[in-house]
Enzyme design. Structure first.
Site, PDB file in Angstrom:
ATOM      1  N   CYS A  44       0.823  -1.214   0.000  1.00  0.00           N
ATOM      2  CA  CYS A  44       0.000   0.000   0.000  1.00  0.00           C
ATOM      3  C   CYS A  44       0.855   1.261   0.000  1.00  0.00           C
ATOM      4  CB  CYS A  44      -0.934  -0.008   1.209  1.00  0.00           C
ATOM      5  SG  CYS A  44      -1.807   1.544   1.413  1.00  0.00           S
ATOM      6  N   CYS A  49      -1.311   1.719  -3.181  1.00  0.00           N
ATOM      7  CA  CYS A  49      -2.303   2.797  -2.992  1.00  0.00           C
ATOM      8  C   CYS A  49      -1.703   4.199  -2.915  1.00  0.00           C
ATOM      9  CB  CYS A  49      -3.091   2.576  -1.704  1.00  0.00           C
ATOM     10  SG  CYS A  49      -3.496   0.873  -1.357  1.00  0.00           S
ATOM     11  N   LYS A  52       0.267   5.340  -6.089  1.00  0.00           N
ATOM     12  CA  LYS A  52      -0.767   5.359  -7.140  1.00  0.00           C
ATOM     13  C   LYS A  52      -1.648   6.599  -7.011  1.00  0.00           C
ATOM     14  CE  LYS A  52      -4.632   4.129  -6.402  1.00  0.00           C
ATOM     15  NZ  LYS A  52      -5.189   2.794  -6.292  1.00  0.00           N
ATOM     16  N   TYR A 179      -8.878  -3.419 -11.307  1.00  0.00           N
ATOM     17  CA  TYR A 179      -8.563  -2.141 -10.659  1.00  0.00           C
ATOM     18  C   TYR A 179      -7.276  -1.525 -11.229  1.00  0.00           C
ATOM     19  CZ  TYR A 179     -11.315  -3.003  -6.248  1.00  0.00           C
ATOM     20  OH  TYR A 179     -12.251  -3.205  -5.286  1.00  0.00           O
ATOM     21  N   GLU A 183      -7.028   1.819 -13.516  1.00  0.00           N
ATOM     22  CA  GLU A 183      -6.478   3.007 -12.852  1.00  0.00           C
ATOM     23  C   GLU A 183      -5.246   3.517 -13.597  1.00  0.00           C
ATOM     24  OE1 GLU A 183      -7.958   2.337  -8.240  1.00  0.00           O
ATOM     25  OE2 GLU A 183      -5.906   1.816  -8.748  1.00  0.00           O
ATOM     26  N   HIS A 468     -27.496  21.380  -1.533  1.00  0.00           N
ATOM     27  CA  HIS A 468     -27.651  21.951  -2.863  1.00  0.00           C
ATOM     28  C   HIS A 468     -26.709  23.139  -3.050  1.00  0.00           C
ATOM     29  CE1 HIS A 468     -29.749  22.841  -6.548  1.00  0.00           C
ATOM     30  NE2 HIS A 468     -29.832  24.099  -6.186  1.00  0.00           N
ATOM     31  N   GLU A 473     -26.387  15.267  -4.136  1.00  0.00           N
ATOM     32  CA  GLU A 473     -27.759  15.467  -3.670  1.00  0.00           C
ATOM     33  C   GLU A 473     -28.726  14.531  -4.407  1.00  0.00           C
ATOM     34  OE1 GLU A 473     -29.851  19.224  -4.752  1.00  0.00           O
ATOM     35  OE2 GLU A 473     -28.025  19.714  -5.832  1.00  0.00           O
TER      36      GLU A 473
HETATM   37  P1  NDP Z   1      -7.776  -8.044 -10.603  1.00  0.00           P
HETATM   38  O1  NDP Z   1      -7.875  -9.463 -10.188  1.00  0.00           O
HETATM   39  O2  NDP Z   1      -8.757  -7.052 -10.124  1.00  0.00           O
HETATM   40  O3  NDP Z   1      -7.751  -7.954 -12.192  1.00  0.00           O
HETATM   41  C1  NDP Z   1      -6.925  -8.776 -12.968  1.00  0.00           C
HETATM   42  C2  NDP Z   1      -7.303  -8.548 -14.407  1.00  0.00           C
HETATM   43  O4  NDP Z   1      -6.408  -9.253 -15.247  1.00  0.00           O
HETATM   44  C3  NDP Z   1      -8.707  -9.048 -14.727  1.00  0.00           C
HETATM   45  O5  NDP Z   1      -9.279  -8.143 -15.619  1.00  0.00           O
HETATM   46  C4  NDP Z   1      -8.443 -10.403 -15.375  1.00  0.00           C
HETATM   47  O6  NDP Z   1      -9.418 -10.752 -16.292  1.00  0.00           O
HETATM   48  C5  NDP Z   1      -7.146 -10.119 -16.100  1.00  0.00           C
HETATM   49  N1  NDP Z   1      -6.341 -11.308 -16.321  1.00  0.00           N
HETATM   50  C6  NDP Z   1      -5.995 -12.267 -15.412  1.00  0.00           C
HETATM   51  N2  NDP Z   1      -5.218 -13.197 -15.995  1.00  0.00           N
HETATM   52  C7  NDP Z   1      -5.074 -12.826 -17.298  1.00  0.00           C
HETATM   53  C8  NDP Z   1      -4.392 -13.387 -18.408  1.00  0.00           C
HETATM   54  N3  NDP Z   1      -3.712 -14.518 -18.299  1.00  0.00           N
HETATM   55  N4  NDP Z   1      -4.452 -12.732 -19.595  1.00  0.00           N
HETATM   56  C9  NDP Z   1      -5.153 -11.583 -19.692  1.00  0.00           C
HETATM   57  N5  NDP Z   1      -5.821 -11.008 -18.685  1.00  0.00           N
HETATM   58  C10 NDP Z   1      -5.778 -11.623 -17.496  1.00  0.00           C
HETATM   59  O7  NDP Z   1      -6.291  -7.673 -10.221  1.00  0.00           O
HETATM   60  P2  NDP Z   1      -5.525  -6.290 -10.133  1.00  0.00           P
HETATM   61  O8  NDP Z   1      -4.119  -6.703 -10.368  1.00  0.00           O
HETATM   62  O9  NDP Z   1      -6.112  -5.225 -10.967  1.00  0.00           O
HETATM   63  O10 NDP Z   1      -5.738  -5.885  -8.624  1.00  0.00           O
HETATM   64  C11 NDP Z   1      -5.434  -6.822  -7.575  1.00  0.00           C
HETATM   65  C12 NDP Z   1      -6.219  -6.500  -6.341  1.00  0.00           C
HETATM   66  O11 NDP Z   1      -5.666  -5.349  -5.745  1.00  0.00           O
HETATM   67  C13 NDP Z   1      -7.679  -6.148  -6.581  1.00  0.00           C
HETATM   68  O12 NDP Z   1      -8.493  -7.276  -6.557  1.00  0.00           O
HETATM   69  C14 NDP Z   1      -7.994  -5.227  -5.457  1.00  0.00           C
HETATM   70  O13 NDP Z   1      -8.468  -5.982  -4.380  1.00  0.00           O
HETATM   71  C15 NDP Z   1      -6.668  -4.593  -5.120  1.00  0.00           C
HETATM   72  N6  NDP Z   1      -6.606  -3.188  -5.590  1.00  0.00           N
HETATM   73  C16 NDP Z   1      -7.491  -2.273  -5.098  1.00  0.00           C
HETATM   74  C17 NDP Z   1      -7.451  -0.968  -5.518  1.00  0.00           C
HETATM   75  C18 NDP Z   1      -8.425   0.021  -4.981  1.00  0.00           C
HETATM   76  O14 NDP Z   1      -9.048  -0.259  -3.961  1.00  0.00           O
HETATM   77  N7  NDP Z   1      -8.615   1.168  -5.628  1.00  0.00           N
HETATM   78  C19 NDP Z   1      -6.463  -0.516  -6.500  1.00  0.00           C
HETATM   79  C20 NDP Z   1      -5.603  -1.546  -6.977  1.00  0.00           C
HETATM   80  C21 NDP Z   1      -5.678  -2.839  -6.536  1.00  0.00           C
HETATM   81  P3  NDP Z   1     -10.809 -11.469 -15.875  1.00  0.00           P
HETATM   82  O15 NDP Z   1     -11.703 -10.374 -15.371  1.00  0.00           O
HETATM   83  O16 NDP Z   1     -11.297 -12.065 -17.135  1.00  0.00           O
HETATM   84  O17 NDP Z   1     -10.464 -12.472 -14.831  1.00  0.00           O
END
Ligand code: NDP
Length: 485
Positions: A44, A49, A52, A179, A183, A468, A473
């Site tokens: 984080c 976080c 980022k 995410y 982002e 407002h 709102e």
């Molecule tokens: P996520 O699991 O959210 O997303 C991973 C993405 O990669 C999905 O879209 C997935 O597709 C895709 N993917 C996985 N494997 C492959 C592959 N082999 N080829 C192509 N695409 C693939 O992971 P993130 O890394 O984005 O984030 C990890 C975690 O970190 C999140 O779950 C969240 O909990 C936390 N986080 C929170 C944030 C916040 O609160 N603002 C910010 C950043 C991270 P598919 O959907 O098809 O599985």
């Protein structure tokens, strides 16, 4: 006198581990030690976080001069200086790491800058060779980004690398639709990088409310991101290693050539020149950089966990019960390494509940229900509770939804739209979910989440007077359902 060196040995100095260590030591007088192999603050603070969000802020200034022009200002576009920003960012991360170290020393937690391996139900062995015993061991080692299993995937960076770039690329291909992918697509687009994003599924941000993620995707495109849905990388190779026939050495050459190329790739992995990519949709292109945001795995490997009887799941997550206790009674685990809800405030809650249970004699299960979260895309999305799609599966619902052009940007002539949405139980009138897509949606959802966690009904929202003129709102002025389901 205790038979152990410590009452608690924490492995991992991220948000969850540090909180548990200092509360156990500071509030219960327990003798606590903590080992961290990398930088204090964890994902984080050091590579997630915090940096980022600072990059989100940096990227948002790009749109201000154009918007301000609508209000009569002539500000000029100016230039973004990545090196100046990164220098300040690094200084801020150093400051925060020190804060974390001081929090631990101030609570009399003994720290070891070393990697720890579990060598017994009550024993850890440090990379320094020291062996320590503890009545309880808490594993809080977090997670790490993973690349897909694809030839030449090492040519792509992951989120850990983005904060260390010497310079920003001119163009980038971001792979993923979660995410991190969304982002960083918005951040880098704001900082002037030409962004292409491939997501293998039908719509980004799988699992979130369809209408809300649809609007985010629409605005991302509107802002200039080239978003390709139903698309993934089929092949990738260093752009300069492709011969004139269009074949890559890695895939088309002789065995000897392939070995040489893979050796070169290892060297180039550090520098990572432009990458040639062929997509599953058949298109080919060259990008200065490829960024895999394809998910994260728990950091549980090579820790001796299974040798002592701790059970791991399919992705390497430590299996725990509702009190974060593993199959070995003296060993607990919290945060991303357990792959429950991978968010910093959840890891902190899990750490606090662990201390309450083990050191304060008050068994406390972690409440994972109705956790609000925000996705710092542009526009932001704030969400709590059920999506419309999830709610419809469970019970009859009424959907209250409005989407409009907010006053501030509409006045400046921008097409931006925001969305406010409530999912309401037909039977109980309880608000089951709230989804906001708008600037500062993260700030708004935090407050809405309090009411929803308290079990507020739609009528509770309705009898709250609107503030407002604001965007939020609308959340208390939506009178008739848009649809029922
Ligand atoms: P996520 O699991 O959210 O997303 C991973 C993405 O990669 C999905 O879209 C997935 O597709 C895709 N993917 C996985 N494997 C492959 C592959 N082999 N080829 C192509 N695409 C693939 O992971 P993130 O890394 O984005 O984030 C990890 C975690 O970190 C999140 O779950 C969240 O909990 C936390 N986080 C929170 C944030 C916040 O609160 N603002 C910010 C950043 C991270 P598919 O959907 O098809 O599985």
């Amino acid at each position: 006198m205790s038979a152990f060196d410590y009452d608690l040995f924490v492995i991992g100095g991220g948000s969850g581990g540090v909180r548990a260590a200092r509360v156990a030591a500071g509030e219960t007088g327990a003798k606590v030690a903590l080992a961290e192999a990398d930088r204090y603050g964890g994902t984080c603070v050091i590579r997630g976080c915090v940096p980022k969000k600072l990059m989100v802020f940096a990227s948002e200034y790009a749109g201000i001069p154009a918007e301000a022009a609508g209000y009569g200002w002539d500000m000029g576009q100016g230039q973004f200086d990545w090196t100046a920003f990164r220098t300040r960012l690094n200084a801020e991360l150093d400051r925060l790491e020190n804060v974390y170290r001081n929090l631990l020393s101030g609570s009399k937690v003994e720290t070891f800058d070393a990697r720890a391996k579990i060598t017994g139900a009550h024993e850890v062995t440090l990379s320094t060779g020291e062996v320590k015993t503890a009545k309880h061991i808490l594993v809080a080692t977090g997670g790490r980004p993973v690349r897909p299993d694809l030839p030449n995937a090492h040519l792509g960076i992951v989120s850990d690398d983005i904060f260390h770039l010497e310079k920003l690329p001119k163009s980038i291909l971001i792979v993923g639709g979660g995410y991190i992918a969304c982002e960083f697509a918005c951040i880098l687009n704001g900082l002037g990088v030409e962004v292409t994003q491939y997501y293998r599924g039908a719509q980004v941000l799988r699992g979130f409310d369809d209408e809300a993620r649809g609007l985010v995707a629409e605005q991302m495109r509107e802002n200039g991101i080239s978003l390709h849905l139903g698309t993934n990388i089929l092949e990738m190779a260093p752009a300069d290693k492709r011969d004139a026939s269009g074949e890559t050495g890695a895939m088309g050459g002789s065995a000897q050539e392939r070995v040489e190329l893979s050796q070169m790739n290892e060297v180039e992995g550090a520098e990572r020149g432009p990458v040639w990519v062929k997509s599953t949709a058949g298109s080919e292109g060259t990008f200065d950089m490829v960024f895999f945001a394809t998910g994260r795995d728990p950091n549980s490997n090579d820790m001796g966990l299974e040798d002592v009887g701790v059970r791991l799941g399919r992705r390497g997550e430590i299996e725990v019960d509702e009190y974060s206790q593993t199959a070995v009674p003296s060993i607990y685990a919290i945060g991303d390494v357990t792959n429950r809800v991978n968010l910093t405030p959840v890891a902190i809650r899990e750490g606090m509940a662990f201390v309450e249970t083990v050191f304060k004699g008050n068994p406390t299960a972690v409440d994972h229900d109705l956790i609000p979260s925000a996705i710092f895309t542009q526009p932001e999305m704030g969400t709590v509770g059920l999506s419309e799609e999830e709610a419809r599966e469970k019970e009859p619902v009424e959907i209250f939804c409005t989407s409009f052009r907010p006053m501030q940007t509409a006045f400046a002539g921008k097409p931006d739209r925001v969305l406010m949405k409530l999912i309401v139980s037909k039977a109980t009138r309880t608000v089951l979910g709230c989804h906001i897509v708008a600037p500062n949606a993260g700030e708004m959802i935090q407050l809405a989440a309090i009411a929803i966690k308290m079990g507020a009904t739609k009528e509770d929202f309705d009898r709250t007077v609107a503030v407002h003129p604001t965007m939020s709102e609308e959340i208390v002025t939506m009178r008739s359902p848009m649809r029922t389901a």
